[in-house]
Design a protein around this motif. Sequence first.
Motif, PDB file in Angstrom:
ATOM      1  N   GLN A 137       7.423  30.884  42.488  1.00  0.00           N
ATOM      2  CA  GLN A 137       6.995  30.029  41.280  1.00  0.00           C
ATOM      3  C   GLN A 137       8.210  30.804  40.238  1.00  0.00           C
ATOM      4  OE1 GLN A 137       3.682  28.130  40.339  1.00  0.00           O
ATOM      5  NE2 GLN A 137       3.718  28.937  38.141  1.00  0.00           N
TER       6      GLN A 137
ATOM      7  N   ASP B 137       1.527  32.575  34.554  1.00  0.00           N
ATOM      8  CA  ASP B 137       2.132  31.452  34.285  1.00  0.00           C
ATOM      9  C   ASP B 137       1.436  30.194  33.612  1.00  0.00           C
ATOM     10  OD1 ASP B 137       3.862  31.947  37.787  1.00  0.00           O
ATOM     11  OD2 ASP B 137       4.547  32.043  35.424  1.00  0.00           O
ATOM     12  N   PHE B 138       0.515  30.676  32.820  1.00  0.00           N
ATOM     13  CA  PHE B 138      -0.309  29.785  31.946  1.00  0.00           C
ATOM     14  C   PHE B 138       0.617  29.860  30.715  1.00  0.00           C
ATOM     15  CE2 PHE B 138      -3.892  27.727  30.718  1.00  0.00           C
ATOM     16  CZ  PHE B 138      -4.212  27.770  29.486  1.00  0.00           C
ATOM     17  N   VAL B 139       1.233  28.597  30.670  1.00  0.00           N
ATOM     18  CA  VAL B 139       2.277  28.421  29.528  1.00  0.00           C
ATOM     19  C   VAL B 139       1.727  27.375  28.271  1.00  0.00           C
ATOM     20  CG1 VAL B 139       4.505  27.596  29.041  1.00  0.00           C
ATOM     21  CG2 VAL B 139       4.142  28.838  31.101  1.00  0.00           C
TER      22      VAL B 139
ATOM     23  N   GLN C 215      11.636  23.149  27.283  1.00  0.00           N
ATOM     24  CA  GLN C 215      10.424  22.466  27.116  1.00  0.00           C
ATOM     25  C   GLN C 215       9.238  23.339  27.422  1.00  0.00           C
ATOM     26  OE1 GLN C 215       8.976  19.830  25.310  1.00  0.00           O
ATOM     27  NE2 GLN C 215       7.147  20.640  26.050  1.00  0.00           N
ATOM     28  N   PRO C 216       8.348  23.958  26.892  1.00  0.00           N
ATOM     29  CA  PRO C 216       7.224  24.769  27.589  1.00  0.00           C
ATOM     30  C   PRO C 216       6.428  23.729  28.497  1.00  0.00           C
ATOM     31  CG  PRO C 216       7.406  25.323  25.193  1.00  0.00           C
ATOM     32  CD  PRO C 216       8.386  23.962  25.426  1.00  0.00           C
ATOM     33  N   GLY C 217       6.021  24.133  29.439  1.00  0.00           N
ATOM     34  CA  GLY C 217       5.038  23.539  30.301  1.00  0.00           C
ATOM     35  C   GLY C 217       5.955  22.635  31.407  1.00  0.00           C
TER      36      GLY C 217
ATOM     37  N   ASN D 166       6.170  24.490  35.063  1.00  0.00           N
ATOM     38  CA  ASN D 166       4.801  24.613  35.632  1.00  0.00           C
ATOM     39  C   ASN D 166       4.616  22.966  36.223  1.00  0.00           C
ATOM     40  OD1 ASN D 166       4.537  26.874  34.204  1.00  0.00           O
ATOM     41  ND2 ASN D 166       2.473  26.548  34.051  1.00  0.00           N
ATOM     42  N   VAL D 167       4.725  21.937  35.364  1.00  0.00           N
ATOM     43  CA  VAL D 167       4.274  20.519  36.016  1.00  0.00           C
ATOM     44  C   VAL D 167       5.217  20.255  37.068  1.00  0.00           C
ATOM     45  CG1 VAL D 167       4.583  18.097  35.076  1.00  0.00           C
ATOM     46  CG2 VAL D 167       3.272  19.939  33.773  1.00  0.00           C
TER      47      VAL D 167
ATOM     48  N   PHE E  67      -0.366  24.413  29.943  1.00  0.00           N
ATOM     49  CA  PHE E  67      -0.280  24.123  31.138  1.00  0.00           C
ATOM     50  C   PHE E  67      -0.416  25.154  32.050  1.00  0.00           C
ATOM     51  CE2 PHE E  67       2.028  20.467  29.958  1.00  0.00           C
ATOM     52  CZ  PHE E  67       2.626  20.782  28.691  1.00  0.00           C
TER      53      PHE E  67
ATOM     54  N   ASN F  13       2.760  25.379  24.666  1.00  0.00           N
ATOM     55  CA  ASN F  13       3.684  24.935  23.995  1.00  0.00           C
ATOM     56  C   ASN F  13       3.662  25.497  22.490  1.00  0.00           C
ATOM     57  OD1 ASN F  13       5.994  23.385  22.769  1.00  0.00           O
ATOM     58  ND2 ASN F  13       5.156  21.563  23.309  1.00  0.00           N
TER      59      ASN F  13
END
Lengths: 222, 262
Positions: free
Chosen positions: B48, A50-52, B57-59, B62-63, A177, A54
């Motif tokens: 998750q 889950d380390f994403v 949108q990547p990320g 997670n956020v 992220f 961009n």
Amino acid sequence: MDWGTLQAVLGGVNKHSTSIGKVWLTVLFIFRIMILVVAAERVWGDEQQDFVCNTLQPGCRNVCYDHFFPISHIRLWALQLIFVSTPALLVAMHVAYTRHEKKRRFRNGEKIDTEELKNEKIHIRGPLWWTYTSSIFFRIVFEAVFMYVFYYMYDGYQMPRLVKCDAWPCPNTVDCFVSRPTEKTTFTIFMLAVSGICMMLNLAELCYLVIKICMKESRKTT
Amino acid sequence: MDWGALHTILGGVNKHSTSIGKVWLTVLFIFRIMILVVAAERVWGDEQDDFICNTLQPGCKNVCYDHFFPISHIRLWALQLIFVSTPALLVAMHVAYRRHEKKRQFRKGDQKCEYKDIEEIRKQRFRIEGSLWWTYTSSIFFRLVFEAVFMYAFYFMYDGFRMPRLMKCNAWPCPNTVDCFVSRPTEKTVFTIFMIAVSSICILLNVAELCYLLTKFFLRRSKKAGNPKHHPNHENKEETKQNEMNELISDSCQNTVIGFSS
């Protein structure tokens, strides 16, 4: 060979420890090893998945993950706990050696009861005092070294939500992220706090042993 | 070192607990730890992975996940169970210390020591009086405090005990406001309410045990105050010993019904 086996090995050392040593061992097993196994490993379980990042550039995510997480927290804690537990084995070896010597004397004809020998609690005196004190000293050194390594490797104890990565093959700068940063920060701080408590207990035990020997020496001279 | 090892450690404490304490320990292991391991961990297992946000949108996912779930329920329950179980270790340490002192007296050949051999000291069950009463009562007090603190932390962190189906997220880098959908919200709500209910039952058991101990303490004091000239002479010492033995026998019968093996 897993944490359970380590517990079995160290449980034997417990018999010859001081009271503070016993408390230290309990804190180690319940608040560090158990938390690591039962909670922390799940939190870090999906850290790479889950380390994403961009970007669509293949390989960029791998490279960035490797750049920001050279050694995972979980592995560092596992190493720390193993290194911090092993000085106690010095004491176990010394006790086993003392017992072996007594058994040898018994076989040579001296009158000692073998059952009593097995169950006897050996007092922390003479060369055993030096072994025990050096094991506590090494524990303190290992704890401090690992706490510093954590601080140095991760620039503090907070897990950021976002890391900006420009390692090749990532195009320019890429936003990456981290997975579950708040939960990871919470557990890092918790493990750091318990590490601090363990260091205090070790220092207290060291002071107690040193004071005990100084008082014994002063009694001998008077 | 896992829940099984904790069970072994706490099983030993069981021998020196009151009956309410034994019931509390059973509830803790069967209705909380076992439910956590066997059911709740599967429910939250994909929390998750299956947390889906309506954006490419990547990320952003997670956020948003990190924003709405700072610490997962499962971890909070694991911490709560560990913190709530550990005050019992204070009692175990006190009992071990007392045993150690009695063994030392026995080895010195102290005539006041009434044990015939060291095995008897090992198997003896200590009564909850004197300094052990204070240790036991403070361990129950700490249990109550930890339970209450964690229940409040849950309520504060998740704005109640219900898991919503939809969360609206506008944390960077999400564009404007994004809809995010939680995985298995109803099942999670059911388990959260179940764990809260069992937590409350444990709090009630602890409060009952505390009241029982306080009542016993005050009754004993009032009996002492009411008989100031009572001196344990030689004949009364034998009577007291017989009473203790009778109590031990009746308690050991109770142990075989409810207790864990130590």
